[in-house]
Scaffold this motif. Sequence first.
Motif, PDB file in Angstrom:
ATOM      1  N   ALA A 281       0.813  -1.218   0.000  1.00 19.55           N
ATOM      2  CA  ALA A 281       0.000   0.000   0.000  1.00 19.55           C
ATOM      3  C   ALA A 281       0.844   1.265   0.000  1.00 19.55           C
ATOM      4  N   TYR A 282       1.951   1.229   0.720  1.00 25.20           N
ATOM      5  CA  TYR A 282       2.819   2.409   0.775  1.00 25.20           C
ATOM      6  C   TYR A 282       3.286   2.810  -0.621  1.00 25.20           C
ATOM      7  N   LYS A 283       3.770   1.846  -1.382  1.00 26.08           N
ATOM      8  CA  LYS A 283       4.263   2.147  -2.721  1.00 26.08           C
ATOM      9  C   LYS A 283       3.124   2.570  -3.641  1.00 26.08           C
ATOM     10  N   MET A 284       1.952   1.970  -3.467  1.00 18.24           N
ATOM     11  CA  MET A 284       0.797   2.386  -4.263  1.00 18.24           C
ATOM     12  C   MET A 284       0.479   3.855  -4.018  1.00 18.24           C
ATOM     13  N   GLY A 285       0.538   4.250  -2.753  1.00 14.75           N
ATOM     14  CA  GLY A 285       0.255   5.643  -2.424  1.00 14.75           C
ATOM     15  C   GLY A 285       1.284   6.583  -3.013  1.00 14.75           C
ATOM     16  N   MET A 407      11.978  21.310   7.743  1.00 16.02           N
ATOM     17  CA  MET A 407      12.738  20.219   7.129  1.00 16.02           C
ATOM     18  C   MET A 407      12.925  20.461   5.641  1.00 16.02           C
ATOM     19  N   ASN A 408      14.067  20.013   5.170  1.00 17.70           N
ATOM     20  CA  ASN A 408      14.333  20.009   3.734  1.00 17.70           C
ATOM     21  C   ASN A 408      14.839  18.621   3.352  1.00 17.70           C
ATOM     22  N   TYR A 409      14.200  18.015   2.352  1.00 20.43           N
ATOM     23  CA  TYR A 409      14.563  16.674   1.908  1.00 20.43           C
ATOM     24  C   TYR A 409      15.517  16.760   0.720  1.00 20.43           C
ATOM     25  N   GLY A 410      16.487  15.858   0.686  1.00 25.10           N
ATOM     26  CA  GLY A 410      17.470  15.849  -0.385  1.00 25.10           C
ATOM     27  C   GLY A 410      17.255  14.729  -1.370  1.00 25.10           C
ATOM     28  N   LEU A 411      18.347  14.138  -1.840  1.00 24.40           N
ATOM     29  CA  LEU A 411      18.324  13.085  -2.841  1.00 24.40           C
ATOM     30  C   LEU A 411      17.539  11.885  -2.326  1.00 24.40           C
ATOM     31  N   GLY A 412      16.386  11.621  -2.953  1.00 23.29           N
ATOM     32  CA  GLY A 412      15.558  10.501  -2.527  1.00 23.29           C
ATOM     33  C   GLY A 412      15.068  10.623  -1.098  1.00 23.29           C
ATOM     34  N   GLY A 413      15.010  11.871  -0.583  1.00 17.64           N
ATOM     35  CA  GLY A 413      14.647  12.098   0.808  1.00 17.64           C
ATOM     36  C   GLY A 413      13.303  11.498   1.162  1.00 17.64           C
ATOM     37  N   HIS A 414      13.225  10.830   2.297  1.00 22.62           N
ATOM     38  CA  HIS A 414      11.983  10.162   2.696  1.00 22.62           C
ATOM     39  C   HIS A 414      11.934  10.040   4.217  1.00 22.62           C
ATOM     40  N   TYR A 415      10.792   9.596   4.699  1.00 18.00           N
ATOM     41  CA  TYR A 415      10.612   9.219   6.099  1.00 18.00           C
ATOM     42  C   TYR A 415       9.717   7.989   6.068  1.00 18.00           C
ATOM     43  N   ASP A 416      10.272   6.859   6.432  1.00 18.80           N
ATOM     44  CA  ASP A 416       9.552   5.593   6.307  1.00 18.80           C
ATOM     45  C   ASP A 416       8.329   5.565   7.219  1.00 18.80           C
ATOM     46  N   LYS A 417       7.525   4.546   7.071  1.00 14.45           N
ATOM     47  CA  LYS A 417       6.263   4.432   7.802  1.00 14.45           C
ATOM     48  C   LYS A 417       6.490   4.546   9.312  1.00 14.45           C
ATOM     49  N   HIS A 418       5.699   5.401   9.948  1.00 18.70           N
ATOM     50  CA  HIS A 418       5.872   5.645  11.375  1.00 18.70           C
ATOM     51  C   HIS A 418       4.608   6.283  11.948  1.00 18.70           C
ATOM     52  N   GLY A 451       7.409  12.639  -3.239  1.00 15.56           N
ATOM     53  CA  GLY A 451       7.326  13.422  -2.009  1.00 15.56           C
ATOM     54  C   GLY A 451       5.969  13.460  -1.349  1.00 15.56           C
ATOM     55  N   ALA A 452       5.053  12.566  -1.720  1.00 12.07           N
ATOM     56  CA  ALA A 452       3.716  12.580  -1.116  1.00 12.07           C
ATOM     57  C   ALA A 452       3.770  12.140   0.347  1.00 12.07           C
ATOM     58  N   THR A 453       2.779  12.582   1.120  1.00 11.15           N
ATOM     59  CA  THR A 453       2.565  12.066   2.469  1.00 11.15           C
ATOM     60  C   THR A 453       1.492  10.995   2.357  1.00 11.15           C
ATOM     61  N   VAL A 454       1.859   9.759   2.692  1.00 12.43           N
ATOM     62  CA  VAL A 454       0.978   8.611   2.457  1.00 12.43           C
ATOM     63  C   VAL A 454       0.524   8.010   3.779  1.00 12.43           C
ATOM     64  N   PHE A 455      -0.764   7.691   3.860  1.00 11.95           N
ATOM     65  CA  PHE A 455      -1.355   6.999   4.997  1.00 11.95           C
ATOM     66  C   PHE A 455      -1.827   5.640   4.482  1.00 11.95           C
TER      67      PHE A 455
END
Length: 520
Positions: A281-285, A407-418, A451-455
């Motif tokens: 689901a995460y990747k779909m989002g 916050m500023n995101y860089g190359l492939g910047g992400h925050y995994d599920k949390h 860069g989407a925020t996914v639920f």
Amino acid sequence: MRSSKWLLPLMLLTCQVLLHRLVKGEESHCTSVAGMVKLLDLEAQLIDNLADYADELEKKLDIVKRSIASMRLENDRARGSTEEYLSNPLNSFSLIRRMNRDWTIWQLYIDDPVGLTQMEKIQELREHMPTSTDVEEAVTALDRIQSTYGLQVAEIAHGLLDGRQYNVSLTALDTYAMGQILFDQGNYWAAAGWLYQSIVLMEVYTISAPLEVSKTEVRMVYAEALLKLNQNADALKVVNIALADKPHDIKLLLKKSEIETMIRTDTKNQAPKVQQGATEAYKMGCRGQFPPSVDGRLHCRYNSTTSPFLILAPLKMELVGLDPYMVLYHDVLSAAEIKELQGMATPGLKRATVFQAASGRNEVVKTRTSKVTWFPDSYSPLTVRLNARISDMTGFNLYGSEMLQLMNYGLGGHYDKHYDFFNQTNSNITLMSGDRIATVLFYLSDVEQGGATVFPNIQTAVFPQRGSVIMWYNLNDDGKPNTQTLHAACPVIVGSKWVCNKWIREREQIFSRPCLKRRK
């Protein structure tokens, strides 16, 4: 291998720089676009420094060429009439003197190295350059983009990113580095793809000295990756192709014999398992593949009721979800405010950390790649206005809540599920002000791709829109954590993602949300 002569000096320099940076506690380069801007200035200095080196070489070369012309003229004259030339004592003396004195000086001149100043300059700048750790993080980031969005290696290498063509491409050295590092990380499937692409590029483009890498070297690593994947027959084909270019290479002959033995004895390596089935689901989002909501209760309106101020200046509010309660506000920040926030944040950006319950501390983790800085509520007139706006949107009392985080995101910047809530009832982190009842997330920039925020649990994805704000409740009405709030920041493909967030604590909301149970 021609490149091996540079390996030991490069490793030594990298170790020196890494040790120096560890002592100074400097941050990584690729976790923030804003943080990488200075690398372009640094590269410009290095190029100018190399140009200075070329100028010195040209000066020395010009001196040598002019001297050769005059010396050859004299030598040709002498050899044209040797006896007559040497019978003259002046010529004889001059010849003896030249051979004794001049060529000693020329020997010293040739031996005198060119570019010592430039070498010192490079060494001086090296402490600001990316280390091998930075390169490894960049490789991981690019691999994250590829796997999350299902991209093909060949398309990435030629600048085709998720359906959009860019005027940029990777070199054979780039793709080879990707393959090498992914191989070292044990990611053999991904490594094989990048190594094959490097071989393809090397067939078309020539790598100039001193950076050249032999095809044999790349093919050997590719063959090793195939062996790790239990593709022994394919590995043998790769080695045979390499032997066609170098039929007497002892390493290739030994590797061929080894693989042939493996095939005969059916010796199999344990290949890593590849996940099959539907995309999670995460990747779909992240890919924008969630189905549109059909809940008729979701709507858009002007919010003029949360606070008295909104009666005069209502905000555009879009109801995104009810479990958890989630709303999206549009056009909340002006361009001038966004520019001021980014200017405030840039000098103090540091690598983002995550609270670890086991240690009770904030730590740098691979699941969160961005740079952050914090601002107290009263830091500037803008932060005061921003907090007032948060109160207007949420109706919450911000006393005891956390500071604004940019916050500023860089190359492939992400925050995994949390989750944003702590769920630590007796912890010092929640004892004074309670848990995080709500999250308010400002988008300070559009993001060209990704860069989407996914639920994932509620199949909802919010894509960044400059000036908008997403707000959701992390706790249920009884004060218990809502696990439906699981969320993630998808990797940025192209763009610089800037966000600002505020975590609101529950303790001060006892009167605005009396249904909450006060924690003991």
